[in-house]
Design a protein around this motif. Sequence first.
Motif, short mmCIF file in Angstrom:
data_model
loop_
_atom_site.label_atom_id
_atom_site.label_comp_id
_atom_site.label_asym_id
_atom_site.label_seq_id
_atom_site.Cartn_x
_atom_site.Cartn_y
_atom_site.Cartn_z
N VAL A 37 0.82 -1.21 0.00
CA VAL A 37 0.00 0.00 0.00
C VAL A 37 0.86 1.26 0.00
O VAL A 37 0.67 2.15 -0.84
N LEU A 38 1.82 1.32 0.90
CA LEU A 38 2.63 2.52 1.03
C LEU A 38 3.41 2.84 -0.25
O LEU A 38 3.29 3.94 -0.79
N PRO A 39 4.19 1.89 -0.77
CA PRO A 39 4.90 2.21 -2.01
C PRO A 39 3.94 2.54 -3.16
O PRO A 39 4.24 3.40 -3.99
N GLY A 40 2.80 1.87 -3.19
CA GLY A 40 1.85 2.12 -4.26
C GLY A 40 1.25 3.52 -4.19
O GLY A 40 0.85 4.08 -5.21
N ALA A 41 1.20 4.09 -2.99
CA ALA A 41 0.59 5.41 -2.83
C ALA A 41 1.57 6.55 -3.06
O ALA A 41 1.16 7.70 -3.18
N VAL A 42 2.86 6.23 -3.14
CA VAL A 42 3.86 7.29 -3.23
C VAL A 42 3.66 8.25 -4.42
O VAL A 42 3.71 9.45 -4.24
N PRO A 43 3.40 7.76 -5.63
CA PRO A 43 3.22 8.72 -6.73
C PRO A 43 2.10 9.71 -6.47
O PRO A 43 2.24 10.90 -6.74
N SER A 44 1.01 9.22 -5.92
CA SER A 44 -0.11 10.10 -5.64
C SER A 44 0.23 11.08 -4.52
O SER A 44 -0.18 12.24 -4.55
#
Lengths: 281, 256
Positions: free
Chosen positions: A197-204
Amino acid sequence: MSLQELDRSIIHEGGSVSAKADEYLRRSGAVAGGWLSRYGLLIAFLALWQAASTAGWINPAVFPSVGAILSALWTGISGGALLDDIAISLQRSGTAFAGAVVLAIPLGLLMGQVRPIENALDPVLQLFRQTSALALYPVFILLLGLGEASKVFVIFWATLFPLLLSTISGVKEVDSKLIEMARVYGASRLTVFRRVVLPGAVPSIFVGLRLSATTALLLLIASEMIGANKGIGFQVMNAQYNFQIPLMFAAIFILAGLGLVSNYALVFAQRRLCRWSDASN
Amino acid sequence: MAEVRSLRKGEVALRDLSKSFQINGRPLSVLRNLNLDIRSGECLAIVGASGSGKTTLLRVLAGLETADAGRVLIDGRPVAGVGTERAVIFQEPRLLPWLTVLGNVAFGLKVRGEDSGRAEQRARHYISLVGLADFQDAYPKQLSGGMAQRVGLARALTVKPEILLLDEPLGALDAMTKLTMQQELERIWREEKVTMVLVTHDLEEAIYLADRVLILPKQKDGAPRAIDIDLPRPRDRSGARFVRYRQELLREFGLH
Ligand SMILES: Nc1ncnc2c1ncn2[C@@H]1O[C@H](COP(=O)(O)OP(=O)(O)O)[C@@H](O)[C@H]1O
Ligand SMILES: [Mg+2]
């Protein structure tokens, strides 16, 4: 080496010299062309400004020449006067921005993950975000006085929401198929959060950071136009009031520069951290 | 990788398994009183028309879906939920885009708390096994569909599952890549001695790979039927007996 080969190598080498020159010209041409297509219009604009001002096509009292502005900028910076303004402005917006980051990112991660918390906070969030921070500035002044606190707080308020909302949507948009995949490998909730979740949310989150940085500078100026005696925003107003128009434009240029630098820094950090993401290329 | 695998590991038994979904407030019975035994090390293919419940069956086996009634037994023990003795390969590779091939393949072990160095060492072994040694530092967006699916396969193998569950793993690949991958899947299945349950809509793929093909009928169309594929490996797709199996399966679907 046979004659034929010799022949070929001469031709080849001859060819390669001119090819190298060609290549060099082509490449420097391409670089110049790329540079020109990117900044050409800006340069033309500044040149036109300079010409229009010196030739008197526009009123030089309102639009001083670019040279006069640069010289006011130089005087202000080398004399240290503008440096003080830059420092205090950076301090205000920096404190507010840092505060927003510290609150919005953890809160956004939590709200994106835990449905009941999001449900409970969302109506308040929607209401606050629809209320312009500038409209609330008088309220903050009433509560916190006309000093630093209200200025920092109004910037903080305005930067909080873009970052919070981007973080929440970043968390929620993480592909549920990836989360399921992690579960199949026996990942606990915490591990799923940390590794998916955390790495996936970084761009946003970076999108939110850039929005917030822009907002911080915007609100900085507005807040410094009321009840301040220092800062770049104050300088813009003050110079105009005292009819120091070159200085006014110099302060505006500094603002634009700060915006460019902060955005560039964030884009740079984003490229480093999100090399994998399509959005960062 | 000198782990000794007991020969009896990876046995699956389904007992009176039923599963239905609510669709528009009406129950849709997808699996009804299904009984099935999968031998240790067997390759079982599941075929059936779209909507016949292949994915549902596989997800129940994986523990991603709970059955309404009945039991799933693995090595004789009833299981509920996901378990580390099973690994799933989905139709999409489901790679983490921010990790390299190496990071993705080591993911399953790292999630289990395996030490990072050891996880990556084992990951490298399986990356070579699927033929991607030159790509271990590439990111998923730089891979073709077939390569990405191999990475997913390597990730599953790294955790040394007893049972490999595959849901149309080659369904999205082009015809040529698919044939190569079928060969590799067979080689890996033989080398790793893993029980394999392969959902596919490709009858030829089923006959090429499986010891047994389970045909799921459409709902209400009677009970599932299994056909043993008694052919020497590697199988010859154009051999007379291969073609006969194909015809037999086609007949099951009312196609001649
Ligand atoms: N999560 C779900 N909720 C409701 N209905 C579902 C769900 N998953 C599957 N179904 C229904 O169950 C039936 C079987 O689906 P599925 O197992 O995906 O079939 P197959 O993989 O053989 O195509 C379909 O009619 C599908 O609509
Ligand atoms: Mg399916």
